[in-house]
Scaffold this motif. Sequence first.
Motif, PDB file in Angstrom:
ATOM      1  N   GLU A 145       7.757   0.594  -5.320  1.00  0.00           N
ATOM      2  CA  GLU A 145       7.390   1.886  -5.888  1.00  0.00           C
ATOM      3  C   GLU A 145       5.925   1.873  -6.319  1.00  0.00           C
ATOM      4  O   GLU A 145       5.493   0.977  -7.037  1.00  0.00           O
ATOM      5  N   CYS A 146       5.177   2.846  -5.855  1.00  0.00           N
ATOM      6  CA  CYS A 146       3.770   2.955  -6.226  1.00  0.00           C
ATOM      7  C   CYS A 146       3.649   3.146  -7.742  1.00  0.00           C
ATOM      8  O   CYS A 146       4.333   3.985  -8.323  1.00  0.00           O
ATOM      9  N   PRO A 147       2.771   2.349  -8.387  1.00  0.00           N
ATOM     10  CA  PRO A 147       2.623   2.464  -9.844  1.00  0.00           C
ATOM     11  C   PRO A 147       1.950   3.764 -10.262  1.00  0.00           C
ATOM     12  O   PRO A 147       1.989   4.138 -11.430  1.00  0.00           O
ATOM     13  N   HIS A 148       1.342   4.456  -9.319  1.00  0.00           N
ATOM     14  CA  HIS A 148       0.610   5.688  -9.654  1.00  0.00           C
ATOM     15  C   HIS A 148       1.432   6.945  -9.413  1.00  0.00           C
ATOM     16  O   HIS A 148       1.556   7.788 -10.278  1.00  0.00           O
ATOM     17  N   CYS A 149       1.994   7.055  -8.193  1.00  0.00           N
ATOM     18  CA  CYS A 149       2.680   8.309  -7.861  1.00  0.00           C
ATOM     19  C   CYS A 149       4.184   8.120  -7.662  1.00  0.00           C
ATOM     20  O   CYS A 149       4.882   9.074  -7.352  1.00  0.00           O
ATOM     21  N   LYS A 150       4.644   6.866  -7.810  1.00  0.00           N
ATOM     22  CA  LYS A 150       6.073   6.560  -7.690  1.00  0.00           C
ATOM     23  C   LYS A 150       6.619   6.767  -6.280  1.00  0.00           C
ATOM     24  O   LYS A 150       7.828   6.806  -6.077  1.00  0.00           O
TER      25      LYS A 150
ATOM     26  N   VAL B 130       0.859  -1.182   0.000  1.00  0.00           N
ATOM     27  CA  VAL B 130       0.000   0.000   0.000  1.00  0.00           C
ATOM     28  C   VAL B 130       0.896   1.234   0.000  1.00  0.00           C
ATOM     29  O   VAL B 130       1.882   1.320   0.725  1.00  0.00           O
ATOM     30  N   CYS B 131       0.546   2.171  -0.854  1.00  0.00           N
ATOM     31  CA  CYS B 131       1.335   3.384  -1.002  1.00  0.00           C
ATOM     32  C   CYS B 131       1.157   4.280   0.215  1.00  0.00           C
ATOM     33  O   CYS B 131       0.040   4.507   0.675  1.00  0.00           O
ATOM     34  N   THR B 132       2.248   4.771   0.746  1.00  0.00           N
ATOM     35  CA  THR B 132       2.178   5.638   1.923  1.00  0.00           C
ATOM     36  C   THR B 132       1.739   7.053   1.548  1.00  0.00           C
ATOM     37  O   THR B 132       1.422   7.858   2.405  1.00  0.00           O
ATOM     38  N   GLU B 133       1.722   7.344   0.265  1.00  0.00           N
ATOM     39  CA  GLU B 133       1.352   8.686  -0.187  1.00  0.00           C
ATOM     40  C   GLU B 133      -0.122   8.748  -0.632  1.00  0.00           C
ATOM     41  O   GLU B 133      -0.899   9.532  -0.125  1.00  0.00           O
ATOM     42  N   CYS B 134      -0.500   7.893  -1.579  1.00  0.00           N
ATOM     43  CA  CYS B 134      -1.860   7.965  -2.135  1.00  0.00           C
ATOM     44  C   CYS B 134      -2.730   6.797  -1.683  1.00  0.00           C
ATOM     45  O   CYS B 134      -3.892   6.707  -2.047  1.00  0.00           O
ATOM     46  N   GLU B 135      -2.165   5.892  -0.880  1.00  0.00           N
ATOM     47  CA  GLU B 135      -2.881   4.752  -0.325  1.00  0.00           C
ATOM     48  C   GLU B 135      -3.378   3.782  -1.389  1.00  0.00           C
ATOM     49  O   GLU B 135      -4.314   3.016  -1.176  1.00  0.00           O
ATOM     50  N   GLU B 136      -2.775   3.825  -2.528  1.00  0.00           N
ATOM     51  CA  GLU B 136      -3.085   2.869  -3.579  1.00  0.00           C
ATOM     52  C   GLU B 136      -2.574   1.485  -3.169  1.00  0.00           C
ATOM     53  O   GLU B 136      -1.462   1.349  -2.674  1.00  0.00           O
ATOM     54  N   LYS B 137      -3.404   0.452  -3.369  1.00  0.00           N
ATOM     55  CA  LYS B 137      -2.958  -0.909  -3.090  1.00  0.00           C
ATOM     56  C   LYS B 137      -2.610  -1.612  -4.387  1.00  0.00           C
ATOM     57  O   LYS B 137      -3.316  -1.475  -5.388  1.00  0.00           O
TER      58      LYS B 137
END
Length: 77
Positions: free
Chosen positions: A29-34, A7-14
């Motif tokens: 690395e988050c696929p959305h916001c990196k 889970v992304c610590t920035e945008c909470e994308e899973k």
Amino acid sequence: MPIYEYVCTECEEKFELLRPFSKADEVAECPHCKHDSERVLSKFCCVSVNESGVTSSIAGSSCASCGSSNCAACAMN
Ligand SMILES: [Zn+2]
């Protein structure tokens, strides 16, 4: 190779990632916001069936079904 959930610590994308066991706890690395993402321990892996056939979830980090202290081992079965 086991699948891990992050889970992304920035945008909470899973998202899920296939990676070696040795890299399971490394940040992804988050696929959305990196941004850096942290690993999420899957709850579905920590399930055991006792002698009377009752399925129960095991809280905590140890896995009843494989005896491992890390549930990621189950994904390799
Ligand atoms: Zn993100």
